[in-house]
Design an enzyme around this catalytic site. Structure first.
Site, PDB file in Angstrom:
ATOM      1  N   ASP A  73       0.820  -1.184  -0.037  1.00  0.00           N
ATOM      2  CA  ASP A  73      -0.135   0.003   0.100  1.00  0.00           C
ATOM      3  C   ASP A  73       0.934   1.388   0.002  1.00  0.00           C
ATOM      4  O   ASP A  73       0.286   2.535  -0.120  1.00  0.00           O
ATOM      5  CB  ASP A  73      -0.942   0.049   1.238  1.00  0.00           C
ATOM      6  CG  ASP A  73      -2.384  -0.223   0.778  1.00  0.00           C
ATOM      7  OD1 ASP A  73      -2.494  -0.854  -0.353  1.00  0.00           O
ATOM      8  OD2 ASP A  73      -3.334   0.014   1.379  1.00  0.00           O
ATOM      9  N   ASP A 105     -10.538  -6.120  11.456  1.00  0.00           N
ATOM     10  CA  ASP A 105     -10.775  -7.515  11.669  1.00  0.00           C
ATOM     11  C   ASP A 105     -11.699  -8.296  12.642  1.00  0.00           C
ATOM     12  O   ASP A 105     -12.319  -9.092  12.234  1.00  0.00           O
ATOM     13  CB  ASP A 105      -9.124  -7.918  11.957  1.00  0.00           C
ATOM     14  CG  ASP A 105      -8.718  -6.885  13.086  1.00  0.00           C
ATOM     15  OD1 ASP A 105      -9.339  -6.255  13.535  1.00  0.00           O
ATOM     16  OD2 ASP A 105      -7.468  -6.995  13.450  1.00  0.00           O
TER      17      ASP A 105
END
Length: 742
Positions: free
Chosen positions: A149, A456
């Site tokens: 990223d 998550d």
């Protein structure tokens, strides 16, 4: 216990022992807690007289009652995950012996995520990649994807170097049964020991090749750019001619090793795993959704390249420490009786760089060894973002349907279609574009969930609410090892992010108590509250850290005198709670000094990280701040690392969190000194003195804060508290004392 068709189990499940003694202890603690509430109500300082300060004393007493009530409610929540934890054990040797040959084993796509080449050095990243490429698993069924990223050509170059080195490293690992299979860790741990059976100098040769690769990667990283000679060596570098910045660039996909290519072999003629570099498209006008967005791009990209039914995701610093972890996970997914309902298998987080006594309590020992096992009892652990094997179907938004059980089969996408790697790269780019998710359910009903700092945990909860269950597997040999924060501020900031994300879930429509109603068991819904309520603990904790010391200065007694029978429940609950905590910690493999550090960090987090969590969340609701994802640095300066090894707490820079910690430490010291004066110079005996327990409490807080006093008065190194923090803390303490004593 799961069994295959031959009757031999692939895994077994056992309950914890000595639960009767534990339940008797809980009953006795409950009696003590109820006695404290009886005392608080019976001796509530109601007064019909207009005495000076009577209202203040009553409010202080009510505050203690409410704080005790909160601690009791939270204690009940923590009991759920401790009531009956379970332990799992796999029999991965039976996978092939009893049922599965190499052709029948499912494929595994492995995600490694990185975002910043400065905080996450490329050499560290490729060591993680090499460790998972070398799994003891059919290599043609492994595909490794690196999501960058940061869109760094330095990271791409490091991966390119690793792709070449893997041709020698993978056969070396198989031949010498190398553990762990991160070359940096392996050669560092075996620096002075060459294998006795190394007849042809292979060990020395592969070490030399690794050192050469390491030198090239570190040289490029230090220079901050790739030389023109290297850039001409691979077509992939041309992509960076069109990269404006790490936040403004096109999709970059490079298949560095094509597992479909029969020529993709190591030096011994064995197939290599597929290796793919991905930097998804980013544009300033589009929100990229941090790691969750990267994960969803990877899920779509893999579907067009390898399409494996199982996905492993790892943070870039969590290298594989055990080459058979994939087989362990498969024992759960391939179980004939229970495997169909399992969405993910969560392994614990573990760290290799912890100090001897884990000064910042980064091991999360009790969470990993006790609490997640308790989750498993109630329906499965939460997803913790790394070290997790997923069933791709569950990540794609599908609900568990017991009527549609299918065996995990795998056929590589485009395997027989004759599509070249270059053509596959081009056709796949659109799947990682900024606009692909527009008007879709990605991040809402499909993939990893958006809009939460702990995407998550939220994703795992949503998956479980679709009917799937999860499994927690904590083997004796840790499957993955990573790098823990090495400074106090890094640790506090990390906990703040976790706590804020959990608070977001608690206050959203996804609160498990409502969202999970009739979808997941009550025990699992309550288990999630252990973490979702972290930040709300700050208020009761701050009350107990500040008010007793301030009341000592004011001369207000809050606890019974030692000669009173009512002192018994206070002492029993406190000593019993701390004694149980210590016993639990030692049982998990910790030490007494490590437990003391754990208690210190427990208090530091509650009075700073969690307090600022609530404050920041309120500001965000009011529109004053924006959501931000902070990457915890995986590297530190040499002097910082040296102090970390010496277990000296690192302050060093100014931070509002340090100001609060220091002010509280100074306040507790003042209260303790003033309280000692009351005990010493009064004519009452210690047993009859109403301030004795208060002084003991302030003394314990002073003991907890010893590293702060050391950083104020004794240390001269760069890790001491900055003068600006000390001055601000003194002013804050004086203001608080002035208000109370006025």
């Amino acid at each position: 216990m799961g069994k295959n068709h031959d009757g031999l189990p692939l895994f077994e499940t056992k309950s914890a022992k000595r639960r009767t003694q534990f339940k008797l202890f809980i009953v006795s603690m409950l009696v003590g807690i109820c006695s404290i509430f009886v005392y608080r109500l019976r001796y509530m300082p109601f007064s019909t007289k207009e005495e000076e300060g009577a209202v203040v004393i009553l409010l202080v007493w009510i505050g203690l009652f409410v704080s005790d009530l909160w601690f009791t409610l939270y204690w009940f929540v923590t009991l759920v995950v401790r009531w009956n934890p379970i332990y799992r054990h796999t029999f991965n040797d039976r996978l092939i012996l009893n049922r599965y040959g190499e052709k029948d084993l499912p494929g595994v796509d492995i995600f490694v995520c990185t975002a910043n080449p400065k905080a996450e050095p490329p050499l560290m990243v490729v060591n993680t990649v090499l460790s998972v490429m070398a799994y003891d698993y059919p290599p043609h069924k492994l595909s490794v994807y690196l999501s960058d990223d940061g869109a760094s050509e330095l990271t791409f170059y490091a991966l390119l170097e690793a792709s070449e080195f893997s041709k020698k490293w993978l056969p070396f690992c198989s031949k010498f049964e190398v553990e762990p299979r991160s070359p940096e860790v392996y050669f560092t741990n075996n620096e002075a020991s060459q294998p006795l059976d190394d007849h042809h100098g292979q060990w020395a040769s592969i070490k030399r090749l690794y050192e050469d690769m390491k030198r090239r990667i570190e040289s490029a990283t230090k220079a901050g750019q790739i030389s023109e000679s290297i850039r001409r060596g691979h077509k992939g570098f041309r992509e960076w001619d069109y990269v404006l910045s790490k936040r403004d660039h096109q999709t970059i996909i490079q298949i560095l090793i094509d597992g479909r290519d029969p020529e993709a072999m190591d030096i011994d003629g064995h197939p290599l795993p597929t290796l793919v570099y991905l930097a998804r498209e980013k544009r300033p006008q589009y929100h990229h959704n941090f790691k969750a967005g990267a994960m969803n791009s990877l899920i779509r990209v893999l579907a067009n390249i390898s399409n494996a039914p199982i996905i492993l995701n790892l943070d870039c610093d969590m290298y594989s420490n055990h080459s058979e972890s994939v087989k362990d996970a498969m024992c759960f997914f391939l179980d004939k009786e229970k495997g169909y309902e399992i969405a993910f298998v969560q392994f614990p987080q573990a760290f290799e760089n912890l100090t001897q006594h884990d000064i910042y309590s980064s091991s999360l020992r009790v969470i990993m060894e006790v609490e997640l096992r308790g989750f498993d009892t109630s329906g499965g652990p939460c997803y913790i973002g790394t070290g997790c094997f997923h069933r791709r179907e569950s990540l794609s938004g599908k609900k568990y349907n017991e009527a549609s059980k299918v065996i995990l089969d795998w056929k590589r996408k485009n395997e027989d279609e004759g599509i070249s790697a270059e053509a596959l790269e081009e056709t796949t780019k659109v799947l990682a574009s900024c606009t692909f998710e527009e008007n879709t359910q990605w991040g809402k009903e499909m993939g990893v969930m958006y809009g939460c700092l702990v995407e998550d945990v939220l994703t795992g909860l949503v998956i479980q609410c679709r009917g799937w269950r999860s499994v927690y597997y904590n083997p004796e040999k840790k499957a993955f090892l990573g790098a823990a924060p090495t400074t106090l501020l890094q640790t506090l900031v990390q906990h703040k992010r976790w706590a804020e994300g959990c608070l977001q879930i608690f206050l959203s429509k996804y609160c498990p108590m409502t969202y999970g109603y009739k979808k997941i068991p009550l025990g699992l819904r309550v288990s999630y509250l252990v973490y979702l309520l972290w930040s709300l603990n700050s208020f009761a904790s701050l009350y107990y850290v500040t008010v007793p010391s301030l009341c000592l200065l004011k001369g207000i007694s809050l606890f019974p005198q030692i000669s009173s029978i009512w002192v018994a429940p206070f002492l029993y609950v406190f000593l019993g709670n701390r004694g149980y905590s210590l016993g639990e910690f030692l049982m998990c493999g910790g030490t007494y000094r490590e437990w003391l550090n754990n208690q210190r960090m427990w208090l530091f987090n509650r009075t700073t990280s969690y307090f600022f969590t609530v404050l920041d969340h309120m500001l965000k609701l009011l529109g004053f701040t924006d959501e931000a994802f902070i990457i915890t640095a995986k590297v530190a300066d040499d002097d910082v690392s040296e102090r970390y090894k010496q277990e000296l707490m690192e302050f060093g820079i100014a931070s509002p969190m340090f100001t609060i910690l220091t002010a509280l430490a100074l306040l507790n010291a003042l209260g303790f000194i003033w309280g000692l004066k009351k005990l010493i110079f009064t004519q009452q005996s210690l047993y009859m003195n109403p301030f004795a327990l208060q002084v003991v409490l302030s003394g314990l807080l002073v003991f907890v804060n010893l590293p702060i006093y050391e950083a104020i008065f004794l240390r001269k190194d760069k890790g001491r508290l900055p003068n600006s923090v000390i001055y601000q803390s003194i002013m804050l303490t004086l203001v608080a004392c002035s208000i109370v004593l006025y």
